[in-house]
Scaffold this active site. Structure first.
Site, PDB file in Angstrom:
ATOM      1  N   ASP A 145       4.471  20.057  14.524  1.00 29.89           N
ATOM      2  CA  ASP A 145       5.289  18.653  13.979  1.00 29.89           C
ATOM      3  C   ASP A 145       5.950  17.435  15.303  1.00 29.89           C
ATOM      4  OD1 ASP A 145       4.454  18.821  11.822  1.00 29.89           O
ATOM      5  OD2 ASP A 145       5.540  19.484  10.449  1.00 29.89           O
ATOM      6  N   LYS A 146       6.067  16.885  15.449  1.00 31.97           N
ATOM      7  CA  LYS A 146       6.191  15.947  16.717  1.00 31.97           C
ATOM      8  C   LYS A 146       7.880  15.783  16.542  1.00 31.97           C
ATOM      9  CE  LYS A 146       7.002  11.525  18.900  1.00 31.97           C
ATOM     10  NZ  LYS A 146       6.596  10.035  18.330  1.00 31.97           N
TER      11      LYS A 146
END
Length: 320
Positions: free
Chosen positions: A138-139
């Site tokens: 995930d970012k």
């Protein structure tokens, strides 16, 4: 007749053809398979068949390419090239391992102008192929991201991830202390909505849209009952699994922008996700096993200091 090379082991037939005949469409390839014009070791095959080194692929007369040759890859900005090289924590002729910072996306999407995938040319060596992503983070999650130097290595590593042969360990700081202090979270998940606004929720086992999701966890330290340092080991690979599982325990991950609501945001601590992909243990494509660990990001180091958690030194990469 083409012979499958060692670097093309475990690659799907359709991807093999995209590599050798990029102008042939998926539909045309499937028709050639259905009619038996494409064969592997003399046998009929489907487009999704995985290939093994040494196999012979029968290629019928192929249509002539009508698309123009792709433009040469653009040269990566020096600043971005330096940034991604600083992320490298392990490198050898087959794989590269990065320590991705929190806040940097793995791949592009709506509103994303900078991401790891666009920076991979900064890791290319000479005329070698462009390194490839094997999985994603995930970012907002920091930590270890695995790359393959060649398509064949990428296929082997992807097979290892599919076969659950890769052990992933995450560290998280949660708001609250789980009870019990260790165990397995067996909570199915389901997706609500679509696109960037979609969220993952805990689901009933009888829900037809529910996907099995399991995570091992252990509390490594705690600051009373207010905060905990958790080791998380996902046994399945669902989107946002660790974040939703921690929320389902009543102890959301500190700074989580999507799950945990107001409880995840505490004054005096960085309002950033405190989830870090700490270590990877995987079968190395050239044999043996590779174990790599990554330092905590700055915001988590600061939180550890504030709470009195002691992470200790990060082990050097080890191949055995």
């Amino acid at each position: 007749m083409l012979t499958v090379s060692e670097d093309e082991a475990d690659i799907r037939l359709d991807r093999y053809f995209r590599r050798h005949y990029p102008h042939v469409t998926q539909g045309a390839l499937q028709k050639l398979c259905r009619t038996g014009q494409i064969r592997v070791d003399g046998r009929r095959v489907e487009a999704g068949t995985r290939l093994e080194p040494g196999q012979s692929v029968r290629v019928p007369p192929m249509p002539v390419a009508t698309k123009p040759a792709p433009a040469a890859a653009r040269v990566l900005d020096d600043r971005l090239a330096r940034e991604i090289r600083k992320m490298v924590v392990y490198s050898d002729p087959q794989v590269i391992v990065l320590n991705k910072p929190s806040g940097l996306a793995t791949q592009g999407g709506p509103g994303i102008t900078q991401h790891i995938d666009m920076m991979l040319d900064g890791l290319r060596e000479g005329d070698a192929p462009r390194p490839r992503l094997v999985h994603r983070l995930d970012k907002d999650t920091s930590g270890l991201l695995l790359l393959a130097r060649t398509p064949g290595v990428a296929a082997k590593l992807s097979a290892a991830f599919r076969g659950r042969d890769v052990k992933k360990t995450y560290w998280a700081v949660t708001v609250g202390r789980p009870d019990p202090l260790s165990g397995e979270i067996d909570q199915p998940l389901a997706r609500l909505g679509a696109g960037p606004g979609a969220i993952i929720v805990a689901a009933d086992r009888n829900d037809e849209d529910a996907q099995s999701a399991r995570t091992d966890y252990e509390v490594l330290d705690s600051a009373g009952r207010k905060f905990s340092w958790l080791r998380l080991s996902p046994l399945t690979g669902r989107t946002h699994q660790l974040r939703v599982h921690c929320e389902s325990l009543g102890t959301p991950i500190l700074g989580d922008p999507k799950y945990g609501a107001d409880k995840a945001h505490v004054d005096g601590f960085a309002d950033r996700l405190h989830l870090h992909a700490r270590s990877l243990l995987l079968p190395h494509p050239a044999g043996g096993q590779l174990e790599v660990s990554a330092n905590l990001p700055p915001h988590m180091r600061e939180t550890f200091r504030a709470l009195g958690f002691t992470a200790g030194s990060t082990p050097a990469p080890r191949r055995r």
